[in-house]
Scaffold this motif. Structure first.
Motif: not given
Length: 230
Positions: A121-125, A194-202, A210-220
């Motif tokens: 979560l912190a990586a995307l905060r 995580v990097m791919s999500v970060y690069h997308h939302f940059a 917020e929802a994407v971040t929680e789904k990412l943690w659930s997936f991982c």
């Protein structure tokens, strides 16, 4: 009477200095002072580049950098062969500092799963605010461009993040909290996701971050062998 010098052939190969020569150099106070000055000046140049990136992204010139750092242009080139070498150093510095901050902040969390969740979560905060947009876009744009120029060096830039994740995966496995198949490989895959999500939302709209971040943690978490959220 002087000792005669042994003649050397003009075609004799140049060999690396013996180990004692490196040790002698390391023990020299003048060499240590010179190295310390070099490191200090290089760090000042990287810090100046980071300040310019906050305002202009990677569009700054080496002339602007030398002015910001308070150095002559030739001094910059004594430390970095090119602007790309400098940008590589900036990325490495930024990510290493961020990982150290994350590790310190997670130290008091109760278990490795909580720390893993914190890291993800912190990586995307930073994506949740409008601040630091230039820095995010700089990281995204330059990350893949520099990968083409410095593939081995860039592979190491994100290694501190992968090591944090792998360490907690192993601890969670030892505690029976998670069941990763291969902690090193799983950590590498998670970090790249995580990097791919970060690069997308940059660059993309971030209304649902917020929802994407929680789904990412659930997936991982599920991929790591944890229980799916209820």
């Amino acid at each position: 009477m002087s000792t005669p010098k042994r003649p050397t052939r003009p075609d004799a190969p140049i060999t690396a200095p013996p180990g004692w020569a490196d040790r002698a150099a390391d023990q020299s106070q003048s060499v240590r002072r010179s190295r310390a000055r070099t490191i200090e000046q290089a760090q000042a140049i990287v810090a100046a580049a980071q300040r310019l990136i906050e305002v202009k992204g990677a569009a700054f010139t080496t002339q602007e950098l030398s002015k910001e750092a308070g150095i002559a242009l030739q001094t910059f080139y004594r430390h970095f062969p090119s602007k790309d070498h400098l940008l590589l150093a900036v990325l490495e510095d930024v990510i290493a500092d961020r990982m150290a901050e994350m590790a310190a902040a997670a130290a008091e969390l109760p278990d490795p799963v909580a720390r893993l969740r914190f890291y993800i979560l912190a990586a995307l905060r930073s994506l949740r605010t409008d601040e630091g947009g230039s820095a995010r876009q700089f990281i995204t744009a330059e990350h893949w461009r520099l990968y083409q120029i410095f593939p081995e060096e860039m592979a190491q830039v994100n290694q501190p993040f992968a090591e944090l994740v792998e360490r907690e995966l192993r601890a969670a496995a030892d505690a029976g909290l998670l069941h990763p198949n291969d902690p090193a490989a799983d950590a590498w895959l998670a970090v790249n996701l995580v990097m791919s999500v970060y690069h997308h939302f940059a660059y993309a709209p971030r209304e649902n971050i917020e929802a994407v971040t929680e789904k990412l943690w659930s997936f991982c978490s599920t991929a790591f062998g944890g229980r799916p959220p209820e």
